[in-house]
Scaffold this active site. Structure first.
Site, PDB file in Angstrom:
ATOM      1  N   HIS A 453       0.798  -1.392  -0.059  1.00  0.00           N
ATOM      2  CA  HIS A 453       0.005  -0.156   0.314  1.00  0.00           C
ATOM      3  C   HIS A 453       0.662   1.688   0.015  1.00  0.00           C
ATOM      4  CE1 HIS A 453      -2.045   3.325   2.580  1.00  0.00           C
ATOM      5  NE2 HIS A 453      -3.366   2.783   1.699  1.00  0.00           N
ATOM      6  N   SER A 753      -3.642  40.935 -17.982  1.00  0.00           N
ATOM      7  CA  SER A 753      -3.183  39.911 -17.452  1.00  0.00           C
ATOM      8  C   SER A 753      -3.687  39.263 -16.616  1.00  0.00           C
ATOM      9  CB  SER A 753      -1.174  39.998 -17.059  1.00  0.00           C
ATOM     10  OG  SER A 753      -0.738  38.203 -16.352  1.00  0.00           O
TER      11      SER A 753
END
Length: 867
Positions: A453, A753
């Site tokens: 795991h 921008s």
């Protein structure tokens, strides 16, 4: 089969992964490909969704029983009931979501076994130990998953039996030991008031409902939040005839990969555990041996697994992660899925599969998760400065990490809240540890292999990991670990190298990773499909050079305020703040001008021939002053300069400075700062041109909320443009009002921008610095689908951007439009703006992500997504 919610594998061909779940879909495909798969039935995700919504699925029990009757016919056994020398049919019950979520939900093996069934299983197999081992495993799994007892209770009872017998491993326990242990489990559950059902059909009903419920367990929800998986998918349930890997030394269980998930190297890779069941491998309870060992003692079996691996990869056209069981020498496949892989492996697998002709170059570009690319740039331990390691384990996930040792989710959360990096140390990880694994910079486990795991999840998260470090003893409840007598406590610093498996005490210097040839090849295939420009956010020459090396086509955001915090400059900033006369202000500005000019020259030189967008000063002036309390103490002690600073700081302080006297407001009301910065930029440009360079500066004003601000700022700039010549002049669009008035602002500027950090904060009315206190819970409870500070909110913020772009371009057809917030380097956000903007700008290490994400968006828009 209208209305059907349960299918046999043979009936499900052609049904979607969304309905069958990933596990069920893979089984159906393997059956169709002629591979050895134990018969199974699939309860669909539709049934799960109905159960979670209504609390029941009318008619489901009858459907399941009908299909189980068919399953009995296929295997020649009766569910839960042995007859003569024929053992009972037992089944595994597994979850299977449409999107792979390894280990996040629940599995139960050996279901259908009763006390009478144990006798039948022992008689049919001739192996009483196997029969009792199978039963005690069922009791522990069912007790934990369905009856909701803590796993530690069963582990504690098992450990007590092993200690009493004086053995280390489960495999050393006798049939009598396992029989006694089974009755201990039964007695405990009875005394607890949750008796184990000895009716096989009640077991099956409880298991299916428990798997449905596991969709909503905390670890599964945390995993979906981390990976952005929708909450409404639900899980399918696979009920499959059991085959047994715990029948002796000629049996076993394993996990295989068709290519190395850490490096991408082609060839069979994986692990095998003799005389065991599947959960023993993936849970990391026992450390398995490499699959390659099978060559020595079971060469025919190894060749069969190699053949199967090759067939799987060719059928699914991707690297496969498959689970299998060997029952008395016979191979059975239990699951296959596209394997989790590191960023390095993803690039190598995609490129090499394209070169092998298995997939196209376009598919290769689409196969790599763009957000994972910064993982390629992870540092490594500097071998010239590293001491001897204190420990060595298995290299499970590459990269190096330095952090404070923690032993739990809570420890990781506590240190992270203080801004401190962590290394999660566990005996082995379980799905319950997902939060700590996500928060930590590295993972170290004492047990488990390369397919445990810990290894699988770490690779998926892109977190360096070392597993199976068998010299390590960990006592999480005590907050301690030991290595050869050396004690390690919570908070101690460790360094681990997930590429070599080495672990070092203390903080070892790290060296930057080098770029990879395969990545450059992949990006060369991607570039023709990208229309969106990619720039970088960079404030220093070194950042600019790094960004250019990663393929940045300019700088989309150069934050000038970062230049003022350097030690030799801060005193002059403070003189500027304290200035009482025009002469004092002029002197401070003159000194700062000299610093700014050299800064700009260095950055423009590094980006020679490419655009550099310079944002003028943005934060409030009081941020350049020491904390008020510190100034107050010095003032009281008689420090005259501190007293003057304290008085000025009090005058400048604000209740909410990020919404106060900053950005364009500061620049217009203190125009000397505006002129100084712009003149420094223009003079730097002039000098570089005289030296033969090709500087391409752009100037950007921050925090505009009204066209008049842009108009006045433009007028100030034009005064200097008349002397030096014009450069592109633009505004950062970071207030909702600016977006709403885009048509009025656009004629005044050359570019927009979008500063999506502030635009997101203002649109949502939250602070990204404080939202961490509630946003995770908001996302977990479904109030927000994701964290909007990490991923662009298309529905709200995205709508503002789209509207501003469309209206701005109508008002100014020559308008250039970009994005420079942190979202500019997040793949899904880039995909949203790819056809809308001219460029995006990202931090240097995320330039690669932006380049690949933009190309992927281009490919998908051209219908390559279905290849």
């Amino acid at each position: 089969m209208k209305g059907t919610r349960v299918y046999l594998l043979s009936e499900a061909r052609g049904l979607s992964r969304d309905l069958l779940g990933g596990k069920g879909f893979g089984l159906v495909e393997m059956v169709w490909a002629g591979l050895p798969v134990p018969p199974a039935l699939i309860v669909t995700t539709e049934a799960c969704r109905l159960f979670l919504r209504e609390g029941a699925v009318p008619g489901l029990q009858e459907e399941v029983r009908a299909k189980m009757a068919a399953l009995e016919g296929l295997v020649g056994k009766r569910f839960g009931k042995g007859e003569g020398n024929t053992p009972p049919l037992l089944v595994s019950v597994r979850s299977g979501a449409p999107v792979s979520m390894p280990g996040m939900m629940d599995t139960i093996l050996n279901l259908g076994l009763t006390l009478e069934g144990v006798e039948s299983l022992a008689r049919a197999s001739g192996n009483p130990r196997f029969a009792w081992d199978t039963f005690r495993r069922l009791l522990a799994m069912y007790g934990e998953v369905v009856l909701r007892e803590r796993a530690e209770v069963f582990e504690g009872l098992l450990s007590a039996v092993k200690e009493k017998r004086g053995v280390q491993s489960d495999a050393e326990l006798t049939a009598e030991d396992l029989e006694a242990l089974s009755f201990l489990y039964l007695r405990h559950l009875e005394e607890r008031g949750t008796p184990f059902p000895l009716d096989p059909w009640l077991q099956l009903e409880g298991a299916i409902e428990a798997v449905f419920r596991s969709w909503s367990n905390p670890r599964a929800k945390a995993y979906r939040r981390i990976y952005g998986i929708p909450e409404d998918l639900g899980t399918a349930v696979v009920v499959q005839a059991m085959v047994y890997g715990n029948l002796g030394e000629d049996s076993g269980t394993g996990v295989g990969f068709t290519r190395n998930p850490a490096t991408g190297e082609k060839g069979l890779y994986g692990e095998y555990l003799r005389n065991a069941q599947g959960e023993d491998v993936v849970a990391g309870i026992r450390t398995p041996e490499p699959l390659s060992r099978l060559r020595e003692y079971a060469p025919e079996l190894y060749r069969e697994i190699e053949r199967v691996a090759d067939l799987l990869e060719r059928h699914f056209r991707d690297m496969q992660d498959f689970e299998f069981t060997v029952e008395r020498g016979r191979l059975y496949l239990l699951q296959t899925r596209s394997g989790k892989r590191t960023a390095q492996a993803a690039v190598r697998i995609a490129v090499e599969m394209a070169e092998e002709g298995l997939i196209s170059k376009e598919e290769a570009v689409l196969r790599v998760e763009a957000n994972a690319l910064p993982g390629l740039l992870k540092p490594a331990v500097d071998r010239n400065k590293a001491p001897e390691p204190i420990l060595k384990g298995l290299p499970a996930s590459p990269g190096a990490a330095v952090g404070h040792v923690v032993f739990s989710n809570q420890g990781a959360e506590r240190y992270t809240a203080q801004g401190l990096p962590t290394i999660l140390v566990r005996p082995e990880t379980t799905p319950e540890d997902i939060t700590g694994m996500y928060l930590s910079q590295g993972i170290l486990t004492a047990r488990g292999g390369l397919t445990s795991h810990a290894a699988v999840v770490a690779r998926g998260l892109g977190v360096p990991a070392v597993v199976g470090a068998e010299g390590l003893r960990v006592a999480p409840e005590e907050g301690r670990a030991w290595v050869d007598g050396l004690e390690i406590r919570e908070g101690d610093l460790l360094t681990l190298d997930g590429s070599t498996g080495e672990v070092f005490l203390g903080a070892v210097p790290l060296a930057e990773a080098a770029g990879e040839e395969l990545l450059q090849k992949l990006l060369s295939w991607a570039e023709p499909h990208r229309s969106l420009g990619v720039r970088a956010n960079a404030d220093t020459p070194s950042d600019a050079e790094r960004a250019r090396a990663f393929g940045a086509e300019g700088i989309g955001l150069c934050r000038t305020e970062h230049m003022f915090f350097q030690e030799e400059r801060l005193p002059w900033v403070r003189r500027l703040i304290l200035a009482r006369t025009p002469e004092e202000e002029a002197e401070a500005l003159e000194r700062l001008y000299a610093f700014q000019k050299e800064d700009f020259k260095a950055i423009l030189r590094a980006m020679d021939g490419l655009p550099v967008t310079v944002r003028l000063l943005d934060p409030p002036l009081h941020e350049f002053l020491p904390p008020l309390e510190e100034l107050r103490e010095k003032a009281i002690a008689g420090d005259e300069e501190a007293k003057a600073l304290w008085e000025r700081a009090k005058a400048l302080s604000e209740q909410n400075p990020m919404l106060g006297f900053r950005g364009i407001r500061l620049l217009l009301l203190r125009p000397g700062i505006f002129r100084m910065q712009l003149k420094a930029l223009l003079e730097a440009t002039k000098e570089l041109r005289e030296e033969g360079f090709d500087p391409r500066p752009e100037v950007m004003i921050p925090l505009v909320a009204d066209p008049k601000e842009a108009e006045q700022a433009r007028a100030l700039a034009e005064e200097l443009f008349q002397e030096y010549g014009p450069i592109p002049f633009g505004t950062m669009m970071e207030t909702p009002r600016a977006a709403l008035l885009a048509s009025e602002i656009a004629p005044l500027v050359d570019f927009f921008s979008f500063g999506t950090n502030d635009l997101t904060q203002m649109a949502f009315g939250l602070s990204r610095d404080d939202a961490g206190k509630f946003l995770p819970q908001y996302v977990e409870e479904g109030l927000f689908p994701f964290d909007p500070t990490e991923r662009l909110d298309e529905k709200g913020v995205g709508r503002l951007i789209r509207m501003a772009v469309e209206e701005g371009r109508r008002a100014n057809p020559r308008l250039k439009v970009g994005l420079c917030g942190e979202h500019g380097g997040e793949a899904r956000s880039v995909a949203f703006v790819a056809e809308l903007l001219d460029y995006t700008s990202a931090s240097p290490f995320r330039v690669l992500t932006a380049r690949l994400a933009a190309a992927q968006a281009g490919l998908r828009s051209r219908k390559y997504a279905n290849t």
